[in-house]
Design an enzyme around this catalytic site. Structure first.
Site, PDB file in Angstrom:
ATOM      1  N   CYS A   2       0.855  -1.200   0.000  1.00  0.00           N
ATOM      2  CA  CYS A   2       0.000   0.000   0.000  1.00  0.00           C
ATOM      3  C   CYS A   2       0.888   1.245   0.000  1.00  0.00           C
ATOM      4  O   CYS A   2       2.069   1.193   0.269  1.00  0.00           O
ATOM      5  CB  CYS A   2      -0.873   0.001   1.241  1.00  0.00           C
ATOM      6  SG  CYS A   2      -1.885  -1.467   1.392  1.00  0.00           S
ATOM      7  N   ARG A  27       3.798   1.163  -6.739  1.00  0.00           N
ATOM      8  CA  ARG A  27       3.702   0.126  -5.695  1.00  0.00           C
ATOM      9  C   ARG A  27       2.546  -0.828  -5.958  1.00  0.00           C
ATOM     10  O   ARG A  27       2.386  -1.830  -5.279  1.00  0.00           O
ATOM     11  CB  ARG A  27       3.555   0.782  -4.317  1.00  0.00           C
ATOM     12  CG  ARG A  27       4.709   1.660  -3.904  1.00  0.00           C
ATOM     13  CD  ARG A  27       4.354   2.569  -2.735  1.00  0.00           C
ATOM     14  NE  ARG A  27       4.215   1.846  -1.497  1.00  0.00           N
ATOM     15  CZ  ARG A  27       5.232   1.595  -0.655  1.00  0.00           C
ATOM     16  NH1 ARG A  27       6.446   2.010  -0.981  1.00  0.00           N
ATOM     17  NH2 ARG A  27       5.051   0.958   0.478  1.00  0.00           N
ATOM     18  N   TRP A  75      -3.073  -2.051  -1.733  1.00  0.00           N
ATOM     19  CA  TRP A  75      -2.736  -3.322  -2.390  1.00  0.00           C
ATOM     20  C   TRP A  75      -3.382  -4.384  -1.525  1.00  0.00           C
ATOM     21  O   TRP A  75      -2.927  -4.655  -0.404  1.00  0.00           O
ATOM     22  CB  TRP A  75      -1.217  -3.486  -2.451  1.00  0.00           C
ATOM     23  CG  TRP A  75      -0.739  -4.844  -2.827  1.00  0.00           C
ATOM     24  CD1 TRP A  75      -0.391  -5.861  -1.990  1.00  0.00           C
ATOM     25  CD2 TRP A  75      -0.576  -5.373  -4.147  1.00  0.00           C
ATOM     26  NE1 TRP A  75      -0.026  -6.967  -2.687  1.00  0.00           N
ATOM     27  CE2 TRP A  75      -0.110  -6.711  -4.021  1.00  0.00           C
ATOM     28  CE3 TRP A  75      -0.747  -4.860  -5.424  1.00  0.00           C
ATOM     29  CZ2 TRP A  75       0.151  -7.515  -5.122  1.00  0.00           C
ATOM     30  CZ3 TRP A  75      -0.473  -5.664  -6.518  1.00  0.00           C
ATOM     31  CH2 TRP A  75      -0.044  -6.975  -6.372  1.00  0.00           C
ATOM     32  N   ASN A 101      -0.323   0.595   5.970  1.00  0.00           N
ATOM     33  CA  ASN A 101       0.441  -0.272   5.067  1.00  0.00           C
ATOM     34  C   ASN A 101       1.062  -1.357   5.936  1.00  0.00           C
ATOM     35  O   ASN A 101       1.789  -1.060   6.877  1.00  0.00           O
ATOM     36  CB  ASN A 101       1.537   0.507   4.329  1.00  0.00           C
ATOM     37  CG  ASN A 101       2.390  -0.410   3.464  1.00  0.00           C
ATOM     38  OD1 ASN A 101       1.913  -1.440   2.986  1.00  0.00           O
ATOM     39  ND2 ASN A 101       3.662  -0.068   3.289  1.00  0.00           N
ATOM     40  N   GLY A 102       0.757  -2.621   5.630  1.00  0.00           N
ATOM     41  CA  GLY A 102       1.315  -3.733   6.419  1.00  0.00           C
ATOM     42  C   GLY A 102       0.248  -4.779   6.674  1.00  0.00           C
ATOM     43  O   GLY A 102      -0.795  -4.806   6.031  1.00  0.00           O
ATOM     44  N   GLU A 481      14.707 -22.807 -13.869  1.00  0.00           N
ATOM     45  CA  GLU A 481      14.440 -21.400 -13.505  1.00  0.00           C
ATOM     46  C   GLU A 481      15.663 -20.543 -13.788  1.00  0.00           C
ATOM     47  O   GLU A 481      15.543 -19.432 -14.312  1.00  0.00           O
ATOM     48  CB  GLU A 481      14.028 -21.302 -12.048  1.00  0.00           C
ATOM     49  CG  GLU A 481      13.750 -19.884 -11.559  1.00  0.00           C
ATOM     50  CD  GLU A 481      12.676 -19.149 -12.357  1.00  0.00           C
ATOM     51  OE1 GLU A 481      11.943 -19.787 -13.137  1.00  0.00           O
ATOM     52  OE2 GLU A 481      12.603 -17.916 -12.216  1.00  0.00           O
ATOM     53  N   LYS A 485      15.445 -17.322 -16.352  1.00  0.00           N
ATOM     54  CA  LYS A 485      15.866 -15.990 -15.904  1.00  0.00           C
ATOM     55  C   LYS A 485      16.885 -15.407 -16.859  1.00  0.00           C
ATOM     56  O   LYS A 485      16.794 -14.254 -17.263  1.00  0.00           O
ATOM     57  CB  LYS A 485      16.466 -16.055 -14.480  1.00  0.00           C
ATOM     58  CG  LYS A 485      15.480 -16.218 -13.376  1.00  0.00           C
ATOM     59  CD  LYS A 485      14.769 -14.937 -12.974  1.00  0.00           C
ATOM     60  CE  LYS A 485      13.455 -14.670 -13.626  1.00  0.00           C
ATOM     61  NZ  LYS A 485      12.442 -15.646 -13.728  1.00  0.00           N
ATOM     62  N   GLU A 488      15.383 -14.769 -20.592  1.00  0.00           N
ATOM     63  CA  GLU A 488      14.309 -13.782 -20.776  1.00  0.00           C
ATOM     64  C   GLU A 488      14.811 -12.346 -20.603  1.00  0.00           C
ATOM     65  O   GLU A 488      14.201 -11.421 -21.145  1.00  0.00           O
ATOM     66  CB  GLU A 488      13.129 -14.051 -19.867  1.00  0.00           C
ATOM     67  CG  GLU A 488      13.311 -13.807 -18.393  1.00  0.00           C
ATOM     68  CD  GLU A 488      11.999 -14.007 -17.617  1.00  0.00           C
ATOM     69  OE1 GLU A 488      10.938 -13.556 -18.052  1.00  0.00           O
ATOM     70  OE2 GLU A 488      12.061 -14.651 -16.565  1.00  0.00           O
ATOM     71  N   HIS A 504      22.587 -38.517 -24.069  1.00  0.00           N
ATOM     72  CA  HIS A 504      21.687 -39.106 -25.095  1.00  0.00           C
ATOM     73  C   HIS A 504      21.499 -38.167 -26.278  1.00  0.00           C
ATOM     74  O   HIS A 504      20.456 -38.197 -26.934  1.00  0.00           O
ATOM     75  CB  HIS A 504      20.345 -39.461 -24.441  1.00  0.00           C
ATOM     76  CG  HIS A 504      20.475 -40.496 -23.373  1.00  0.00           C
ATOM     77  ND1 HIS A 504      20.738 -41.825 -23.624  1.00  0.00           N
ATOM     78  CD2 HIS A 504      20.448 -40.380 -22.015  1.00  0.00           C
ATOM     79  CE1 HIS A 504      20.835 -42.500 -22.495  1.00  0.00           C
ATOM     80  NE2 HIS A 504      20.658 -41.639 -21.494  1.00  0.00           N
ATOM     81  N   LYS A 603       4.284  -8.675 -18.228  1.00  0.00           N
ATOM     82  CA  LYS A 603       4.333  -9.146 -16.842  1.00  0.00           C
ATOM     83  C   LYS A 603       3.264 -10.211 -16.608  1.00  0.00           C
ATOM     84  O   LYS A 603       3.475 -11.157 -15.877  1.00  0.00           O
ATOM     85  CB  LYS A 603       4.134  -7.989 -15.861  1.00  0.00           C
ATOM     86  CG  LYS A 603       4.223  -8.391 -14.392  1.00  0.00           C
ATOM     87  CD  LYS A 603       5.557  -9.028 -14.056  1.00  0.00           C
ATOM     88  CE  LYS A 603       5.626  -9.538 -12.634  1.00  0.00           C
ATOM     89  NZ  LYS A 603       6.834 -10.356 -12.392  1.00  0.00           N
TER      90      LYS A 603
HETATM   91  C1  AGP Z   1       9.009 -15.395 -15.300  1.00  0.00           C
HETATM   92  O1  AGP Z   1      10.129 -14.573 -15.016  1.00  0.00           O
HETATM   93  C2  AGP Z   1       8.194 -14.853 -16.458  1.00  0.00           C
HETATM   94  N1  AGP Z   1       7.843 -13.499 -16.235  1.00  0.00           N
HETATM   95  C3  AGP Z   1       7.030 -15.757 -16.820  1.00  0.00           C
HETATM   96  O2  AGP Z   1       7.555 -17.029 -17.138  1.00  0.00           O
HETATM   97  C4  AGP Z   1       5.954 -15.954 -15.734  1.00  0.00           C
HETATM   98  O3  AGP Z   1       6.466 -16.734 -14.690  1.00  0.00           O
HETATM   99  C5  AGP Z   1       4.749 -16.700 -16.371  1.00  0.00           C
HETATM  100  O4  AGP Z   1       4.234 -15.900 -17.410  1.00  0.00           O
HETATM  101  C6  AGP Z   1       3.640 -16.999 -15.359  1.00  0.00           C
HETATM  102  O5  AGP Z   1       3.097 -15.803 -14.866  1.00  0.00           O
HETATM  103  P1  AGP Z   1       2.124 -15.887 -13.575  1.00  0.00           P
HETATM  104  O6  AGP Z   1       2.955 -16.421 -12.474  1.00  0.00           O
HETATM  105  O7  AGP Z   1       1.666 -14.475 -13.355  1.00  0.00           O
HETATM  106  O8  AGP Z   1       0.998 -16.811 -13.926  1.00  0.00           O
END
Ligand code: AGP
Length: 608
Positions: A2, A27, A75, A101-102, A481, A485, A488, A504, A603
């Site tokens: 928040c 935020r 939030w 906020n909290g 992962e 990272k 991307e 293989h 996002k």
């Molecule tokens: C991860 O860094 C990416 N931004 C992407 O793979 C993300 O994890 C995926 O689109 C899932 O998003 P969500 O967790 O909001 O469902």
């Protein structure tokens, strides 16, 4: 998180508060509100949605007369986004207004006691207990009253408070959630973060834990819990507004990497009670948990990688068969969903189209659907049968870090709960795991201390064309992962591979100086991993080893080694992922790319 702003001076407060809230929009929020005191009367205006709704409602603040007030962007944590849940919240006579906020951790107990004393509640929020407590304790002295409230409340809070019988005064108090105070010719300000007041002043006071602020047009005073006045020193902010939004970090991603200890702690602590794990939000009885036949974990991207790790953890710890599948595959596969099964949909945004569709598919096939999401009131949260929220706060950078770490924490707690209920974990083992679980935030903090070495290593490999990540079991999930990272945000081709599978076919791609990140945190697989590392090294690869402290033989083979502190093998992902996040971040930085907004990515992927 928040956002809070407060102002008192000789100018109309509402327009200044709205402008300050706009500086805190980064935020994340879903509703907003103001409380303004004019001529000894407090007026409140609240609206669901974006700030402009509140601006239209109040004619950009002109309809709220008064030069003293507090504002809030919410939030949502407890209670859906709505007008009723929006802040400020007031006491019954509306002579006290509060923004927060909290998280108030003992709010249910306080609410029950206040209801017994005749207080009525109009929201689902934890915050609403604060104005009622202040009302109950009110002695006519705000400082004394606030101090009494602080002794009674557990949790994290930054509060802005108005008392109608103290016109022109704004009170504030802080425990664990941030609060700054600024003074200028235009008046005095409180805010959750510096961007809200940079327009007026760069000289701020950072409020410390358990300190109370009394602010009037004439000046600012600070008090401790014993109501003794304190002397504080000002800090001059050197950051520009944009840097201030990132808390002084260059990118939101780095800020969020460093927020992981707090995010994981905030996610775990509400569920720890009397040495046990409480997950009432599951809405499944112990008997139903015992009768579970299978678990399906369905997600996308990094959330899917959490599921890959969780499968190993749950099967090994609780003895339940687990299938982890990409949501985009699950939704069309006409999956066979067994009776008495649990489908877990993991999603930071709670809006990912493939994951939402998979949720509906699993529900239609009879599974109990549990959502693990970071956004209260999101589509996936609303569609699920039960929800376990992560408390990472808004995640701005497209590349997820803190949300991923909090999702892991929830899966660990779920796994331990299942194991305990199903009797596959002795009490001593459970206690030892709980101790390791509670230590994760501190161990993440320790891993962040290796930043400089990783920054140096990243600069050596920023011009790579291909980088491999290999591992076995949980380490394979970590590799996935780490690889995502990197690719991307650096646009370098990268691939995660099951270490035992390299021979293989894929090992043909290994050539001189090609970087292979070898993840070997699982003790029982360590020797096997060393053999795989030797395989790729003998074909010219440059080896970055990632293992637990104690497995020093890694250095006999690896060219560059990162160690994580000793922790239960179940939980190593939470620590091993930190250097891989930092590696990706610094490679992207070295390549001069837009770390927070990588090309082609959003996002939240709300379309197929
Ligand atoms: C991860 O860094 C990416 N931004 C992407 O793979 C993300 O994890 C995926 O689109 C899932 O998003 P969500 O967790 O909001 O469902």
């Amino acid at each position: 998180m928040c956002g809070i702003v407060g102002y008192t001076g000789h100018k109309p407060a509402a327009p200044i508060l709205l402008e300050g809230l706009a500086r805190l929009e980064y935020r994340g929020y879903d509703s907003a509100g103001l409380a303004v005191e004019g001529d000894g009367v407090i007026e409140v205006a609240k609206a669901k949605g974006r700030l402009r709704v509140l601006e239209e409602m109040t004619s950009k603040g002109e309809l709220l007369a008064g030069c003293c007030g507090i504002g809030h962007t919410r939030w949502a944590t407890h209670g859906e986004p709505s007008m009723a849940n929006a802040h400020p919240h007031c006491n019954p006579t509306k002579t006290i207004a509060v923004v927060h906020n909290g998280i108030i951790e003992n709010y249910q107990e306080l609410r029950e006691k206040l209801v017994k004393k005749g207080y009525a509640f109009t929201s689902e929020t934890d915050t609403e207990v604060i104005p009622q407590l202040l009302d109950q304790y009110y002695t006519g002295d705000p400082i004394e009253t606030i101090a009494k409230m602080m002794v009674r409340v557990n949790g994290s809070y930054a509060l802005g408070i108005l008392f109608e019988d103290h016109p022109e005064a704004v009170y504030a108090v802080r425990k664990d959630s941030p609060m700054v105070v600024g003074s200028s010719e235009e008046g005095n300000f409180i805010a959750s973060d510096v961007p809200a007041i940079l327009k007026y002043t760069r000289n701020v006071y950072f409020v410390d834990n358990m300190e109370i602020v009394e602010m009037t047009p004439e000046g600012v005073h600070f008090y401790n819990l014993d109501c003794e006045e304190l002397e504080k020193t000002q800090t001059t902010i050197e950051w520009d507004a944009q840097a201030a939004e990132k808390g002084g970090y260059e990118h939101f991603m780095l800020k969020e990497i460093y927020e992981q200890p707090k995010a994981v702690k905030d996610t775990i602590s509400p569920h720890i009670k009397n040495g046990g794990i409480v997950l009432d939000e599951l809405k499944l009885t112990d008997d139903q948990l015992r009768r579970l036949s299978r678990i399906y974990i369905v997600a996308c991207g990094s959330a899917y990688h959490v599921g890959v790790v969780a499968r190993y953890v749950i099967e090994h710890m609780a003895g339940i068969p687990v299938e982890t599948e990409l949501a985009s595959e699950f939704r069309y596969r006409k999956s066979i969903v067994e009776e008495n099964s649990l489908a877990i949909i993991i999603s930071q945004s709670g809006e990912t189209a493939d994951s939402l569709a998979a949720l509906k598919e699993a529900k239609a096939r009879g599974a109990h659907v549990l959502a693990i999401v970071n956004v209260v009131g999101s589509s996936i949260a609303r569609e699920a049968d039960s929800v376990l929220y992560t408390w990472a706060g808004p995640e701005i950078s497209v590349a997820t870090t803190k949300a991923y770490s909090t999702q892991l924490a929830v899966m660990y707690m779920l796994s331990m709960k299942l194991a305990q209920v199903r009797g596959t974990l002795a009490q001593a083992e459970f206690d030892a795991l709980l101790s390791d679980l509670l230590g994760i935030p501190e161990q993440i903090q320790y891993m962040l201390g290796d930043k400089e070495r990783l920054q140096w290593f990243a600069s050596k490999y920023a011009s790579s064309h291909d980088i491999f990540f290999i591992g076995r079991g949980i380490d394979y999930g970590i590799s996935m992962e780490g690889s995502l990272k990197l690719k991307e945000i650096s646009y370098i081709h990268s691939e995660a591979y099951a270490a035992g599978e390299m021979k293989h076919g894929t090992i043909s791609l290994i050539e001189k100086d090609l970087l292979v990140v070898c993840v070997a945190t699982q003790h029982e697989l360590f020797e096997k991993m060393v053999s795989n590392i030797v395989e790729v090294k003998s074909r010219g690869a440059y080896i970055m080893g990632l293992t637990q402290i104690g497995c020093f033989s890694m250095e006999d083979t690896a060219d560059f080694t990162v160690y994580i502190p000793r922790i239960a093998d179940y939980f190593t992902t939470s620590l091993a992922i930190i250097p891989l996040q930092l590696l990706a971040y610094y490679v992207s930085l070295a390549r001069g790319l837009d770390v927070d907004k990588p090309r082609n990515l959003a996002k939240s992927v709300t379309v197929e």
